[in-house]
Design a protein around this motif. Structure first.
Motif, PDB file in Angstrom:
ATOM      1  N   THR A  89       0.834  -1.207   0.000  1.00  0.00           N
ATOM      2  CA  THR A  89       0.000   0.000   0.000  1.00  0.00           C
ATOM      3  C   THR A  89       0.866   1.253   0.000  1.00  0.00           C
ATOM      4  O   THR A  89       0.539   2.240  -0.671  1.00  0.00           O
ATOM      5  N   GLU A  90       1.958   1.230   0.732  1.00  0.00           N
ATOM      6  CA  GLU A  90       2.854   2.390   0.750  1.00  0.00           C
ATOM      7  C   GLU A  90       3.484   2.613  -0.621  1.00  0.00           C
ATOM      8  O   GLU A  90       3.659   3.751  -1.060  1.00  0.00           O
ATOM      9  N   ARG A  91       3.811   1.510  -1.303  1.00  0.00           N
ATOM     10  CA  ARG A  91       4.393   1.631  -2.647  1.00  0.00           C
ATOM     11  C   ARG A  91       3.383   2.269  -3.601  1.00  0.00           C
ATOM     12  O   ARG A  91       3.732   3.175  -4.368  1.00  0.00           O
ATOM     13  N   ARG A  92       2.134   1.805  -3.565  1.00  0.00           N
ATOM     14  CA  ARG A  92       1.127   2.380  -4.450  1.00  0.00           C
ATOM     15  C   ARG A  92       0.862   3.843  -4.095  1.00  0.00           C
ATOM     16  O   ARG A  92       0.665   4.676  -4.998  1.00  0.00           O
ATOM     17  N   ASN A  93       0.856   4.179  -2.843  1.00  0.00           N
ATOM     18  CA  ASN A  93       0.651   5.578  -2.458  1.00  0.00           C
ATOM     19  C   ASN A  93       1.783   6.462  -2.963  1.00  0.00           C
ATOM     20  O   ASN A  93       1.549   7.605  -3.368  1.00  0.00           O
ATOM     21  N   ARG A  94       3.003   5.945  -2.977  1.00  0.00           N
ATOM     22  CA  ARG A  94       4.121   6.720  -3.544  1.00  0.00           C
ATOM     23  C   ARG A  94       3.899   6.928  -5.039  1.00  0.00           C
ATOM     24  O   ARG A  94       4.139   8.026  -5.569  1.00  0.00           O
TER      25      ARG A  94
END
Length: 423
Positions: free
Chosen positions: A200-205
């Motif tokens: 999720t953090e990767r997609r938010n970046r």
């Protein structure tokens, strides 16, 4: 005498009347009605089902809420109105193509429609009109909506971050935005509650990068594999793939740009091919399709053009090996001379590895997630016959997507010829 018999005829001034249309995301009528009542300080119980009448002095406002939770007929009506509005605004000639594209997506997410009719005596028209319209505009944030104001010209408005009305797009092609993005929707953690934070953090970046370019990607779109599930290629595999791509690219350029015969083009690359130990089909460098192409004296022009595009894949492999600092935004083809120059002095896989600083799995997956989103945006634009968002070059995006999928083994470790770029 006549004055007493014939009194002056008086006429009641006609009312000033207007219609508005509010497109909202919530699919529940009660939710939408609650927001509207709160904005006008009205009692929800004062309505009749999905309608509400609001009166203040000479101003009369009547509204009706149609939401998808009201049944199939309501869904069909909303879709019809949504599609008509999208079609109307998509025909507008404007320099704000990115704004127009994202407005199309925003309208497509509407699950409720509020039809509004208001009237008042034709006194202080602008003041009254602004008061009514601005009140509806204040409902747009909680409803994730936009307001269509039929006028001369017709125009769609939203509420800006400063709390004031902002023109999204008018019939004349005007807009207050250089970049306009609809609400991205629920947080990824709401859609995928069991997904590891890494993904999720990767997609938010990725989404934060996309925001800068005004590129819309919905939050519900799948995320790519985690580091645990990915099959990251080894530096040696990447170095072998880099050489194969360089050889195919140079061979194709000799055919297309230099006018060489297939044999002359093959002779041009073969000394280096032998130096790398790649001069046989089972040496582990060239894929079956690449080997067939290099040994086909009657290859088609389309095959040769496809071969010349492999410079883009070579560029990605060089980045993965740490030979170049970053992958720039895919709005143009790579710097071909510089891409070839990076491997100019290498005569073996060992030479390539000696100058490499391979990227981490996290770095590779970050770029893989970003290109997945960018390719989705390009594919969707083609589907609706829109220009590629933010000036992207679709061919560059597709080749880069293939390389990054291969590097990370998404969805699984597969041979080069079978790597998918599905979105």
């Amino acid at each position: 005498m006549l004055g007493k018999l014939f009194k002056k005829k008086t006429t009641k001034p006609s009312l000033y009347e207007k219609d508005l249309f509010l497109f909202a995301m919530p699919n529940a009528m009660e939710s939408v009605m609650h927001v509207l009542c709160e904005a006008f300080g009205a009692d929800p119980s004062g309505g009749s089902g999905n309608t509400l009448d609001l009166n203040q002095e000479d101003m009369k406002i009547g509204l009706a809420v149609i939401s998808e939770d009201m049944g199939e007929k309501a869904k069909a009506y909303i879709k019809d109105q949504r599609d008509r509005t999208r079609s109307h605004f998509m025909q507008i000639d404007t320099k704000h193509t990115g704004v127009k594209t994202n407005l199309f997506y925003h309208l497509g997410m509407a699950k409720s429609l509020v039809t509004i009719h208001y009237s008042f005596h034709p006194e202080n028209i602008q003041e009254k009109q602004n008061m009514i319209e601005d009140t509806f505009l204040q409902t747009l944030l909680p409803l994730s909506g936009v307001l269509l104001i039929p006028d001369q010209p017709d125009a769609i408005f939203c509420l800006g971050e400063d709390g004031k009305r902002k023109l999204v797009l008018s019939e004349t092609g005007e807009s207050d935005f250089n970049i306009y993005l609809p609400k991205l929707g629920p947080e990824l953690t709401e859609i995928y509650p069991d997904l590891p934070a890494e993904q999720t953090e990767r997609r938010n970046r990725s989404r934060n990068i996309l925001k800068k370019y005004g590129i819309y990607v919905p939050s519900f779109y799948p995320v790519i594999e985690s580091e645990t599930d990915a099959h990251i290629r080894t530096p040696e595999e990447i170095a072998r793939r880099a050489f194969a791509l360089m050889a195919v690219s140079l061979y194709s350029e000799c055919l297309l740009g230099e006018g060489m015969t297939p044999q002359e083009a093959k002779d041009f690359i073969w000394e280096r091919t032998e130096s790398f130990g790649a001069a046989s089909s089972d040496a582990g460098f060239f894929s079956p399709d690449e080997w067939d192409y290099l040994n086909n004296p009657n290859s088609s022009e389309s095959e040769r053009i496809n071969g010349s595009w492999q410079y883009e894949n070579l560029y990605v492999m060089e980045w993965a090996l740490g030979l170049t600092d970053s992958l720039d935004f895919p709005s143009h083809i790579c710097d071909v001379p510089q891409t070839v120059k990076l491997l100019k002095n290498c005569s073996s896989v060992e030479d390539i590895l000696s100058i490499s600083h391979p990227r981490t799995a996290a770095e590779l997956l970050d770029e893989a997630d970003l290109i997945f989103c960018l390719d989705w945006a390009c594919v969707d634009a083609r589907l609706y016959q829109f220009p590629a968002p933010a000036g992207m070059e679709g061919g560059v995006v597709q080749e880069r997507h293939k390389s990054l999928n291969w590097l990370t083994g998404c969805p699984e470790s597969v041979p080069w010829d079978q790597v998918s770029t599905n979105t």
